[in-house]
Scaffold this active site. Structure first.
Site, PDB file in Angstrom:
ATOM      1  CG  PHE A  54       9.122  15.172   0.659  1.00 29.54           C
ATOM      2  CD1 PHE A  54       8.569  14.134   1.405  1.00 29.54           C
ATOM      3  CD2 PHE A  54       8.408  15.659  -0.433  1.00 29.54           C
ATOM      4  CE1 PHE A  54       7.342  13.585   1.062  1.00 29.54           C
ATOM      5  CE2 PHE A  54       7.165  15.109  -0.778  1.00 29.54           C
ATOM      6  CZ  PHE A  54       6.637  14.069  -0.023  1.00 29.54           C
ATOM      7  CG  LEU A  75       6.543  12.803  -4.811  1.00 27.29           C
ATOM      8  CD1 LEU A  75       5.882  11.470  -4.435  1.00 27.29           C
ATOM      9  CD2 LEU A  75       5.543  13.946  -4.559  1.00 27.29           C
ATOM     10  CB  THR A  76      10.735  14.284  -8.059  1.00 30.00           C
ATOM     11  OG1 THR A  76       9.814  15.275  -7.659  1.00 30.00           O
ATOM     12  CG2 THR A  76      10.991  14.386  -9.551  1.00 30.00           C
ATOM     13  CB  ALA A 102       7.181   9.534 -10.751  1.00 33.09           C
ATOM     14  CB  ILE A 126      16.122  14.530  -3.518  1.00 31.86           C
ATOM     15  CG1 ILE A 126      15.370  13.433  -4.273  1.00 31.86           C
ATOM     16  CG2 ILE A 126      15.611  14.677  -2.080  1.00 31.86           C
ATOM     17  CD1 ILE A 126      13.901  13.735  -4.572  1.00 31.86           C
ATOM     18  CG  ASP A 132      -3.036  19.740   0.605  1.00 30.83           C
ATOM     19  OD1 ASP A 132      -2.771  19.994  -0.583  1.00 30.83           O
ATOM     20  OD2 ASP A 132      -3.980  19.011   0.974  1.00 30.83           O
ATOM     21  NE  ARG A 179      21.672  54.342 -15.632  1.00 34.28           N
ATOM     22  CZ  ARG A 179      22.823  54.256 -16.264  1.00 34.28           C
ATOM     23  NH1 ARG A 179      23.957  54.379 -15.601  1.00 34.28           N
ATOM     24  NH2 ARG A 179      22.852  54.049 -17.560  1.00 34.28           N
ATOM     25  N   GLY A 229      18.394  47.491 -15.998  1.00 30.86           N
ATOM     26  CA  GLY A 229      18.961  47.537 -17.334  1.00 30.86           C
ATOM     27  C   GLY A 229      20.239  46.717 -17.426  1.00 30.86           C
ATOM     28  CD  GLU A 289       7.618  22.250  -1.824  1.00 27.33           C
ATOM     29  OE1 GLU A 289       8.573  22.885  -1.360  1.00 27.33           O
ATOM     30  OE2 GLU A 289       6.568  22.020  -1.194  1.00 27.33           O
TER      31      GLU A 289
END
Lengths: 396, 385, 261
Positions: free
Chosen positions: B122, B124-125, B129, B156, B239, B267, B339, B363
Site C-alpha cells: 500500500f 500512501l506516504t 506527506a 513502502i 480503519d 536466573r 538485564g 499506519e
C-alpha cells in the site's frame, strides 16, 4: 496374554498410572483398571507396590511351534569387496555365544574374494558360506534376502547376527519376514539365558531412555542386528583354520538394480542430532588450531564436531556446527565439551546428553555443574593425550 | 483468558502458532541480522491459506473477518514483527481493492492474493506527506485511456517484493483533499521502479523501499473507486487495518513477556530465582495485565468491525494506540528484566524492543491516533447536544 | 497412481525421561506426534501425486483408537484418505506382526507405491517397512534421500549409504523407506484442517483382513519383551584428579565401563 489388576490388592495409590506409555491405565471406583489401549508392553508390571498387576497367560493358545536350530551365524557384510568392520565385531560377539552354546560359529559372505573368507576365519569363524556370484557384488535387497533365507532354511542355525548398517537394516528384516521369525534391531548386548538357552537381546527402547530385554522364544533362528562399534572384536589368530563352503549356481533375481554408486563425505558426520558421540569446542579452544585437535579426537572416536556460539561467532567453525539455544539441540550418548564455559544458552542445547565430559581450565566454569565427568586442565595438554590413548585402544 | 473463540478461530490460532514456532523462530535472528526478506516463510503462509483469510470465498479466500486476521497476525508477531509486518502489509494493500474495487478488479487481483501467489503493498506516504496526507505530491493524469503517474512514494512496506501496489495519487490538485484518487499498479509496468531498500532499526525482515513513478502509464480501469475518492479509500483502509497493528502490538508484547518470565525463573541472584523477588513480580504483573487489556480491546474492536459497523475510526484508532503503547512498554520492561542478557543479541528481547518501536509510528503515528480519537469525541459530543 | 503411506503415532520421545527412583517412565506432558520420519513419507506421497497430476494418497496406521488423530493430521496436509487399523487383536504386535497386519491391509487397499519413514522414533527398529515389502512380495528400497524419476512403471531413487549414495532403479509396485534429506514436510493448510475435522476415517478390524488370526498381535509376534529397565542413571559429577595422563586414563576407564566408546 493380557495384563490384569488384582482389585483386591489394589490400594488405589495411582503409582501405576505414570508407568504406562500408552495411557492405558485409568482409575475406576478407586481402583486401577487396564483399558483396551494396553499394548502389552509390560512397563507397569513391576511398578505396583502391592504387586497387584500381573500378566495372565492364556493356556492352550495356538501360538507358534518351537523351532529347531543349531549354530551361530554372522552375516559378513562387504562393500566394494572390503569386509565391513562390524562383521569382525559380530564375530567377536558370535564366538562368545557359540562357545556358551557349545556350537559352531559360521559367517555368510556374499560377493567377496576368497581372502575375505580367510580373514573371517582368523577373526573367529569356524565355517564360511561364501557365494562369490557377481550379482551379489553390489547390494540389492531381494537377492541378498533370498539367498540368505535359502541358506538358513537349508542349514537351520539357531542364531543369526547382522550389522545394523544401511545394508543390514534394509534386507535382514526381509529375511526375518520370509522365515516367519523374530528380529531385534540395534542390540547393545547379547547373552544366552543359561536355563532356557534363549538369546537375551538387550536394546534401547523409547528413544534410548529405557532398555528392554527381548526374547524370541519359539521361532528359529533368533535374529538380531548390532550397530557398528557396539561389540568388541574377538582375538585375531592368523593360524586359525576353518572350512569355506562355496555356494554357487543359485538362481537369483532382482527387481531392483544399482545403476551407479556415488561416494561423498557422509552427511551423517554433520548430522549432530543423530550423532552418538559429539566433541564440542568453545572459546577455550582458542582458534582453528584448537579445533584441529577436536577434529582429530572426533575422528579417533568416530564422533561429530560441534561448537558453542562463541566459537562460531569467532569464525573458527561454521554455523551448522553450533549447539545451543540459537543452534541445534543434541542428545548424544557422549558429549565432550572442551573449553566451553557452559552458558545457559549452550547448556539447553546439550544437557540431555547421556554422558557429559567437561574439560576446562576454570574449575568454576558452570559446565562442570552438568558434567558427568570433569577434568580441570588445559585442553591443549589433555586432548593430545586423549587422542593418543583412544588410538592405542582402538589399534589405529 | 478465554475469549470464546470458535473452533475455526482456534484452528487459525494453532496453525499460525505452529508456523511461528517451527518456521519463524529458528530464522528470525538471522533475518534480523541480514535484513533478508523471508520468502520461505511467505511460501509457508501461502500454502497454509493464511493469505486468503479475510478474502471472500468467491475470490478464493476463506471469507473470514478482522478478528481472524488479528488472531493470525498476533501469533506471527509473537515470533517476529518483521515477518508479521510483511504479512499484515499485504492485508493493508488489499483492503482498497476489497472495499472499493469493482467486481472485475476483484476477480483479477484477489485470487492471486488469496493464494499468496502475489504479495501486495500500500503506497500512501511520501517525503512531504506522512501524517499529513494532504501533502501528497504524486500525480495521476488521465491521457486517453490511460493514467500517467509521476512521483515518489516513500518507506513502502513490501516495496519491491510485492507484485500488486495500491497507491494514492492526486488527480486534481485544485480540489484539495477531494482531488486524490486510488490506483492499482502492477510490478513490471514501464516507468515504475523501486528505490534502494531501507536500512531500518527494527522489523528488518520486512522490505521497505521507495516506489518511483516516472511517466508510468496504467490502464484507466486501474482506478479504485472514482476520481476524488482517494482519501476516503485510504481512511477506510486504515480503519480496517489498524486493529491489525494493534494485534501486532499484542503479539510482540506477549512474546517478550514470555521470554521475561522464562528468564526470571532461570536466573538466580542472591541464591534465588529472580522471579521470587517482588520487584520483578510487580513488573511482570503490570506487563501481563496490560497485555490482557490490549488483547481484550483489540478483539472487541475486531468483532465490532466484523459486525458491519459503519464508523469504526475512533475504536480502531483506540485499539492501535493502546496496544502499541503497551508493546513498547512491555518489550522495554522485558529487556530490563533480562538485564545485561536482554541487551545482548543472544536473546530475542532486544530485537522485540527495536521492532516494537515502529508500531507507534507506522499506519498513523500514535499522536495522529489521538487526533482521530479526539476528533471523534468532539463529533460525538456535538451530536449528543 | 495409488500411493499408501504408513504412519505411526508416537510419543514425542525427546521429552520422555525415566524417574530414577521409581524406575518408570515420566509421561507428564508428553504429546503424541506423527513419527517425524513419516512426515517426510507423507510429503513424498503428496509430491508424487502432485507431479503426476492424478492419483490418491492414503495414510495407513495401526494403533489404538486415538491414533485417528495422526490420520486427521495427515488429512490436514492434503492426503485423500486415512485408514485406521485398530483392534484389541492387534495389541502387543512386534515388528513382524505389525508388518504382517499392515501388509494385509495394503493388499486390501491396493497400492502402486508404498512409502514409510525409515524408522519410528519410539522403537528405532527400521524393520517394518522392509518386512511389509517381503510380505507383499514386492521390491523395496530403504533410506531413500531423493526421487530421481518416476515414470512408465519404474522408479529411480537415491539410496543413502554410509559412504555416499547408490542410484537404484526398481519396478513398480515398490516400497520406499525415506530419510529426512528427502524433503521438507509441508505445514497443514487451513482448508486442510477444516477438511480434517470433517473427514471420515475408515476403520479396519482384524475381521476385515484376510489374515491368519494366529499371526496377529502378541500371539503372532515371534519376539517378546522380557523386561524393561532403566539404563544406568546419570551419576553425580565426578571430578577426575591427578596428572593429565592419569585424568585421561580414568576417563577412558569410566567411559569404557559405560560402553560409551
Amino acid at each position: 496374554m493380557f495384563i490384569r489388576v488384582n482389585t483386591d490388592k489394589c490400594t488405589g495409590c495411582e503409582t501405576c498410572l505414570q508407568s504406562c506409555p500408552y495411557d492405558a491405565i485409568i482409575m475406576k471406583d478407586g481402583k486401577a483398571e487396564i483399558t483396551e489401549l494396553c499394548q502389552l508392553c509390560r512397563a507397569c508390571l513391576n511398578v505396583c507396590p502391592e504387586g497387584a498387576i500381573s500378566e495372565v497367560r492364556e493356556e492352550g493358545a495356538p501360538g507358534k511351534e518351537k523351532g529347531q536350530g543349531k549354530g551361530v551365524w554372522v552375516f559378513a557384510e562387504q562393500r566394494d569387496g572390503r569386509i565391513a568392520d562390524v562383521s569382525f565385531e559380530l564375530l567377536g560377539a558370535g564366538r562368545r555365544l557359540a562357545d556358551i552354546l557349545g556350537a559352531e560359529l559360521s559367517a555368510v559372505l556374499f560377493g567377496s574374494s576368497e581372502d575375505g573368507a580367510d580373514e573371517l576365519i582368523k577373526w573367529g569363524a569356524d565355517k564360511i558360506y561364501h557365494c562369490p556370484d557377481e550379482i551379489l557384488g553390489v547390494f540389492n535387497d531381494e537377492p541378498y534376502a533370498q539367498l540368505l533365507s535359502d541358506l538358513i532354511q537349508e542349514h537351520k542355525p539357531e542364531i543369526v547376527l547382522a550389522g545394523a548398517t544401511p545394508v543390514g537394516r534394509s534386507f535382514i528384516p526381509r529375511v526375518a519376514a520370509r522365515l516367519n521369525t523374530g528380529l531385534t534391531a540395534d542390540c547393545t548386548s547379547l547373552d544366552i539365558d543359561r536355563e532356557t538357552g534363549h538369546l537375551l537381546q538387550v536394546r534401547p527402547a523409547f528413544g534410548g531412555n529405557i532398555m528392554a530385554t527381548i526374547l524370541c522364544p519359539l521361532t528359529r533362528p533368533q535374529m538380531a542386528t548390532v550397530r557398528p562399534r557396539v561389540m568388541k572384536r574377538g582375538v585375531y589368530d592368523p593360524d586359525r583354520k576353518g572350512e569355506v563352503i562355496r555356494i554357487s549356481d543359485r538362481k537369483i533375481s532382482s527387481r531392483t538394480s544399482v545403476k551407479d554408486t556415488v561416494k561423498e563425505a557422509s552427511d551423517l558426520a554433520l548430522n549432530l542430532q543423530e550423532a552418538n558421540i559429539i566433541v564440542a569446542g568453545g572459546r577455550g579452544a582458542g582458534g582453528e588450531k584448537g579445533f584441529a585437535l577436536l577434529y582429530e579426537l572426533a575422528e579417533a572416536l568416530g564422533a561429530s564436531v560441534a561448537a558453542s556460539r562463541a566459537a562460531v561467532d569467532e569464525g573458527w567453525i561454521a554455523y551448522r556446527h553450533q549447539v545451543g539455544q540459537t543452534g541445534k539441540t543434541v542428545g548424544p550418548k557422549l558429549y565432550i565439551a572442551c573449553g566451553i564455559s557452559g552458558a545457559v544458552q549452550h547448556l539447553v542445547g546439550m544437557q540431555s546428553s547421556d554422558i557429559i565430559v567437561a574439560i576446562n581450565k576454570n574449575p568454576e566454569a558452570p559446565i562442570f555443574n552438568v558434567a558427568t565427568y570433569g577434568i580441570v586442565g588445559d585442553l591443549f595438554e589433555i586432548l593430545p593425550i586423549f587422542i593418543r590413548k583412544v588410538r592405542e585402544a582402538k589399534g589405529l | 483468558m478465554d475469549y470464546f473463540l470458535n473452533e475455526e478461530q482456534l484452528m487459525i490460532r494453532d496453525l499460525a502458532r505452529q508456523i511461528a514456532e517451527e518456521k519463524i523462530v529458528p530464522v528470525r535472528a538471522e533475518l534480523d541480522e541480514t535484513g533478508e526478506f523471508a520468502w520461505d516463510v511467505m511460501k509457508t503462509l501461502a500454502q497454509s491459506d493464511l493469505f486468503g483469510l479475510f478474502i471472500p470465498e468467491e475470490y478464493g479466500g476463506l471469507g473470514k473477518g478482522c478478528l481472524e486476521l488479528s488472531i493470525a497476525v498476533e501469533e506471527l508477531s509473537r515470533a517476529c514483527l518483521g515477518i508479521s509486518t510483511s504479512f499484515a502489509a499485504n492485508a493493508l494493500g488489499t483492503y482498497p481493492i476489497l472495499l472499493f474495487g469493482t467486481d472485475e478488479q476483484k476477480k483479477k487481483f484477489l485470487p492471486d492474493i488469496a493464494s499468496g501467489k502475489k504479495l501486495v503493498a500500500f503506497g500512501l506516504t511520501e517525503a512531504n506527506a506522512g501524517s499529513d496526507a494532504g501533502g501528497t505530491q504524486t500525480t495521476a493524469k488521465l491521457d486517453g485511456s490511460e493514467y500517467v503517474i509521476n512521483g515518489t512514494k516513500q518507506w513502502i512496506t513490501n516495496g519491491g517484493v510485492a507484485d500488486i501496489y495500491t497507491i494514492i495519487a492526486i488527480t486534481d490538485r485544485s480540489k484539495g483533499p477531494r482531488g486524490a484518487s486510488a490506483f492499482v499498479v502492477e510490478k513490471g509496468t514501464p516507468g515504475f521502479s523501486f528505490g534502494k531498500k531501507e536500512n531500518k532499526m527494527g522489523i528488518r525482515a520486512s522490505a521497505t523501499t521507495e516506489l518511483v513513478f516516472d511517466n508510468c502509464r496504467i490502464p484507466k480501469e486501474n482506478i479504485i473507486g472514482k476520481e476524488g475518492m482517494g482519501f476516503v479509500v485510504a481512511m477506510k483502509t486504515l480503519d480496517n487495518s489498524r486493529t491489525g497493528v494493534g494485534s501486532q502490538g499484542v503479539g510482540v508484547a506477549q512474546g517478550a513477556f514470555e521470554e521475561a518470565v522464562k528468564f526470571a525463573r532461570q536466573r538466580v541472584q542472591f541464591g534465588h530465582p529472580i522471579i521470587t523477588f517482588q520487584a520483578i513480580q510487580h513488573m511482570l504483573a503490570d506487563m501481563g495485565t496490560s497485555i490482557e487489556a490490549a488483547r481484550a480491546l483489540v478483539y472487541a474492536v475486531a468483532r465490532f468491525i466484523d459486525s458491519g459497523a459503519k464508523d469504526v475510526s475512533k475504536e480502531s484508532a483506540m485499539s492501535k494506540l493502546f496496544a502499541t503503547d503497551v508493546a513498547m512498554k512491555v518489550t522495554t520492561d522485558a529487556v530490563q528484566i533480562l538485564g545485561g542478557s536482554g541487551y545482548m543479541k543472544e536473546y530475542p528481547v532486544e530485537k522485540m524492543m527495536r521492532d516494537a518501536k515502529i508500531l507507534q509510528i507506522y499506519e498513523g503515528t500514535n499522536q495522529i491516533q489521538r487526533n482521530v480519537i479526539g476528533q471523534a469525541l468532539i463529533k460525538e459530543a456535538a451530536r449528543n447536544k | 497412481m495409488k500411493i499408501v503411506v504408513c504412519i505411526k503415532q508416537v510419543p514425542d520421545t525427546a521429552e520422555v525421561r525415566i524417574n530414577p527412583e521409581t524406575n518408570t517412565l515420566v509421561r507428564d506432558g508428553v504429546a503424541s506426534i506423527i513419527n517425524p520420519y513419516d512426515m517426510h513419507a507423507l510429503e513424498a506421497g503428496l509430491q508424487m501425486r502432485e507431479a503426476a497430476g492424478a492419483g490418491t494418497v492414503t495414510a495407513l496406521t495401526m494403533g489404538p483408537p486415538q491414533a485417528e488423530n495422526a490420520l486427521r493430521e495427515a488429512v490436514s496436509m492434503g492426503i485423500d484418505e486415512g485408514v485406521l487399523l485398530t483392534d484389541r487383536a492387534f495389541a502387543g504386535s512386534d515388528t513382524w506382526a505389525t508388518a504382517y497386519t499392515l501388509a494385509k491391509a495394503i493388499e486390501h487397499i491396493g497400492a502402486d507405491i508404498i512409502i514409510c519413514g525409515k524408522q519410528a522414533i519410539d522403537g528405532d527398529t527400521a524393520q517394518v517397512g522392509p518386512e511389509i515389502a517381503e510380505f507383499l512380495q514386492i521390491p523395496h528400497v530403504a533410506y531413500v534421500r531423493k526421487i530421481d524419476s518416476l515414470k512408465d512403471g519404474s522408479i529411480i531413487v537415491q539410496r543413502l549409504m554410509d559412504d555416499g549414495y547408490d542410484i537404484v532403479e526398481s519396478s513398480l509396485p515398490v516400497l520406499l523407506t525415506v530419510v529426512r534429506e528427502l524433503n521438507v514436510p509441508r505445514m497443514p493448510s487451513l482448508k486442510g484442517k477444516m477438511a480434517a475435522k470433517k473427514a471420515v476415517i475408515r476403520q479396519m478390524k482384524a475381521s476385515d483382513l484376510k489374515a491368519d488370526v494366529n499371526s496377529l498381535g502378541l500371539q503372532g509376534s515371534p519376539t517378546q519383551v522380557r523386561n524393561i529397565f532403566a539404563p544406568e542413571a546419570k551419576k553425580d559429577r565426578k571430578m577426575l584428579e591427578g596428572s593429565s595422563e592419569e585424568k585421561v586414563d580414568q576417563l577412558l576407564k569410566e567411559l569404557a565401563g559405560l560402553k560409551c566408546l
